[in-house]
Design a protein around this motif. Structure first.
Motif, PDB file in Angstrom:
ATOM      1  N   UNK A  77       0.837  -1.196   0.000  1.00  0.00           N
ATOM      2  CA  UNK A  77       0.000   0.000   0.000  1.00  0.00           C
ATOM      3  C   UNK A  77       0.870   1.243   0.000  1.00  0.00           C
ATOM      4  N   UNK A  78       0.305   2.324  -0.524  1.00  0.00           N
ATOM      5  CA  UNK A  78       0.986   3.617  -0.505  1.00  0.00           C
ATOM      6  C   UNK A  78       0.023   4.651   0.060  1.00  0.00           C
ATOM      7  N   UNK A  79       0.577   5.638   0.770  1.00  0.00           N
ATOM      8  CA  UNK A  79      -0.253   6.632   1.438  1.00  0.00           C
ATOM      9  C   UNK A  79       0.277   8.033   1.159  1.00  0.00           C
ATOM     10  N   UNK A  80      -0.644   8.969   1.071  1.00  0.00           N
ATOM     11  CA  UNK A  80      -0.271  10.370   0.921  1.00  0.00           C
ATOM     12  C   UNK A  80      -1.239  11.201   1.741  1.00  0.00           C
ATOM     13  N   UNK A  81      -0.738  11.911   2.735  1.00  0.00           N
ATOM     14  CA  UNK A  81      -1.611  12.733   3.575  1.00  0.00           C
ATOM     15  C   UNK A  81      -1.853  14.085   2.915  1.00  0.00           C
ATOM     16  N   UNK A  82      -3.012  14.667   3.210  1.00  0.00           N
ATOM     17  CA  UNK A  82      -3.364  15.994   2.690  1.00  0.00           C
ATOM     18  C   UNK A  82      -3.796  16.877   3.854  1.00  0.00           C
ATOM     19  N   UNK A  87      -9.012  18.268  -0.375  1.00  0.00           N
ATOM     20  CA  UNK A  87      -7.806  18.004  -1.157  1.00  0.00           C
ATOM     21  C   UNK A  87      -7.667  16.518  -1.445  1.00  0.00           C
ATOM     22  N   UNK A  88      -8.014  15.688  -0.461  1.00  0.00           N
ATOM     23  CA  UNK A  88      -7.940  14.235  -0.649  1.00  0.00           C
ATOM     24  C   UNK A  88      -8.909  13.793  -1.749  1.00  0.00           C
TER      25      UNK A  88
END
Length: 622
Positions: A77-82, A87-88
């Motif tokens: 899995x990959x994650x990117x916080x906003x 924005x998400x």
């Protein structure tokens, strides 16, 4: 880069893998991606709270069949916080459109919509169809659902307001009225048949009509008709009558013209047997400017709120939303979607799910359209599937092809040669996959069809091996159809052998000895030519594929030839823009005369400096 957690024995997958990520996550909003063992993205999702959202997937039970399969296939899995959930949402929809994940709802048809442009860069404004970025100065009205909807409206507007649709270059070069003036579709401002003030008033009336203020225009035309009749100018009165009739026709042709809805998109969904149709009606200025149906890719257990939310995010990613969006079903994150669309528009956007009144009637009509459109689509898909099975049986294919690529060439004695590729599959023609090839081989003998086909296929397979070496993106054909006989098939086989491709079946389609439609011969490598019986549906299917490729190739060739015919040598000279080109042509009369001019003559043209004159002179001498 995300690393896959491992045990001493093997990498974790599924629920255990997802559980292992929880200790590194917090409650931030963001976007997550689920990937398989080959690092292909399976799913992109957004979350108000990443840790809480991902923990749902870590549970071993309580999932639908689609989600359970997705969890089993997840290897990392990959994650990117906003900063915000809005924005998400925007990031999620951008990633879905870019990556096309297997388990997401995907909007497959995302073309831009045309507008009507009243150009304001000329004393006599032009009215025309416009698609793409709004860079030209003027007033834009739209969107319209299709080019046909725009053309119908423009046709009627020309009858009513008689505004010009010619380009500025044509306008400036006219010395007498064109045919449109003779048939009362243009007021001929190019030759002074109407004053600039009267033309400006007609432009203003057209813009009022496009803004939904047509009542005053009809009253004004009726008054002018009565006045002409009273003055016994019956020809002018008849012209006013025809304009009133045209104005009425454009309004009645729109079908739905809401009384209480000024600006909105009506979006209705119908789901049936794991397939979906979304119908969109465009209401602008109180008028219906057409409708379009979409068939997003959905899973068998995806529900209406998820489909509509994904559709809204992807549909308005590159389009300006109206102030109201009227939906057939509610979505899960109404407040979030409203915030995202309001930020995009710069003013409030409302999402409504009406239960009664005119808006509910509009939705009911749109749902009916969606249901009927999906029914037609499913019937066409069933017929197409039957034809593909018949094609596989007729030509001994391992399975019905999912992607057929059909190739053809077009030229006139080798001039303006182009190659064309069309694509068809279980859902019919995939027009966004069509490709054209400008034949570049300088060593080719003019009219060498074998050489042209070799060049096209060589370029096609070189690109395929570069873009999809693993053949897992759905870009590789299951069957090649070549317009031609044994010679073309042998030429293509050579190219495929050079690329080491041995598992893509190929079929050459050639006219029989009488070149009669229905007596086609089919050629395959290492086998004798064969034919199908004259009334075989598979024969008709192959003919339609071949004819579509021929149509596309001819159209591409004609466009290339037309461009070459209208090309001007002055366009190739850096520093010679539209204004200087007009000045040169006005001074010398033609590009050929410019090429014969000496430096002194060139420098005599207004706006041409000594340096530019030398550049123009050198261009033609070389």
């Amino acid at each position: 880069m995300t690393e896959t957690p491992q045990t001493d024995d093997a990498p974790l997958t599924g629920h255990a893998l997802i559980q292992s990520y929880l200790k590194t996550l917090d409650g931030s909003p963001g976007v997550y991606r689920m990937l398989d063992a080959k690092m292909r993205v399976l799913y992109v999702g957004k979350a108000r709270n990443l840790k809480a959202r991902v923990s749902n997937y870590a549970r071993p039970s309580g999932h639908s069949g689609r989600i359970a399969r997705m969890i089993r296939e997840t290897a990392s899995m990959m994650f990117l916080t906003t900063r915000t959930e809005t924005e998400a949402l925007l990031l999620e929809q951008n990633l879905i459109k870019q990556l096309k994940p297997k388990y997401n709802v995907l909007l497959r048809d995302d073309k831009s919509f045309p507008n009507i442009l009243v150009a304001k860069n000329h004393g006599y404004p032009q009215i025309k169809k416009h698609r793409g970025a709004k860079k030209e100065k003027g007033a834009y009205y739209g969107p319209f659902a299709s080019a046909g909807a725009v053309n119908r409206t423009l046709n009627q507007l020309q009858k009513v307001f008689q505004l010009r649709n010619c380009t500025d270059a044509v306008f400036d070069s006219r010395t007498r009225p064109c045919l449109l003036y003779q048939i009362k579709r243009c007021s001929a401002p190019c030759v002074g048949k109407i004053s600039e003030a009267d033309y400006a008033e007609a432009v203003s009336d057209a813009e009022r009509f496009l803004s939904g203020k047509s009542t005053n225009i009809q009253a004004k035309l009726a008054s002018e008709m009565q006045k002409a009749s009273d003055e016994m100018e019956f020809e002018r009165a008849a012209a006013m009558r025809d304009r009133i009739r045209a104005l009425t026709q454009v309004q009645t042709a729109q079908g739905i013209n809401p009384r209480t809805v000024d600006e909105a998109d009506i979006i209705a969904l119908h789901l049936e047997n794991g397939q979906a149709c979304v119908q969109v009606f465009f209401i602008r200025a109180g008028q219906n400017w057409g409708n379009r149906d979409f068939y997003p890719r959905v899973g068998e257990d995806v529900e209406a709120p998820e489909i509509l939310e994904a559709f809204l995010g992807q549909f308005y990613d590159t389009k300006e939303p109206p102030k109201q969006i009227i939906l057939s079903h509610g979505i899960e994150n109404t407040d979030l979607m409203e915030a995202a669309l309001s930020d995009k528009l710069g003013r409030r956007v409302q999402l409504l799910v009406p239960q009664r009144g005119e808006k509910a009637e509009l939705i009911e009509s749109a749902v009916r359209n969606a249901r009927e459109s999906l029914g037609r689509k499913m019937a066409e898909t069933a017929t197409q599937a039957k034809l593909l099975r018949g094609l596989a049986e007729a030509f001994d294919l391992d399975a019905p092809p999912k992607r057929i690529e059909v190739y053809d060439n077009s030229h006139i004695q080798g001039a303006h040669a182009v190659g064309a590729m069309i694509v068809a599959g279980p859902e019919g023609y995939l027009k966004n996959q069509y490709r054209k090839f400008n034949i570049k081989g300088e060593e080719l003998t003019p009219g060498d069809d074998f050489g042209m086909m070799k060049e096209v296929l060589n370029r096609r397979f070189t690109r395929l091996q570069k873009e999809d070496p693993e053949r897992d993106k759905g870009l590789w054909p299951d069957l090649l159809l070549i317009d031609g006989g044994a010679g073309q098939v042998s030429a293509v086989a050579e190219i495929m052998a050079e690329h080491g491709i041995e598992d893509v079946p190929m079929l050459g389609v050639a006219k029989g000895v009488d070149r009669d439609h229905g007596k086609e011969e089919f050629h395959r490598i290492g086998q004798r030519p064969m034919a199908l019986r004259r009334n075989d549906p598979v024969l008709y299917f192959v003919q339609r594929l071949r004819d579509e490729a021929h149509r596309f190739a001819i159209g591409t060739h004609r466009a290339k030839r037309a461009k070459a015919v209208t090309a001007n040598p002055l366009d190739e000279i850096a520093g010679v823009g539209a204004a200087r080109k007009r000045a040169l042509l006005a001074h010398f009369g033609s590009a050929k005369a410019v090429g014969r001019a000496n430096l002194a003559d060139l420098m005599a043209v207004d706006g041409v400096s000594e340096a530019l004159a030398e550049k123009i002179y050198a261009h033609f001498q070389n």
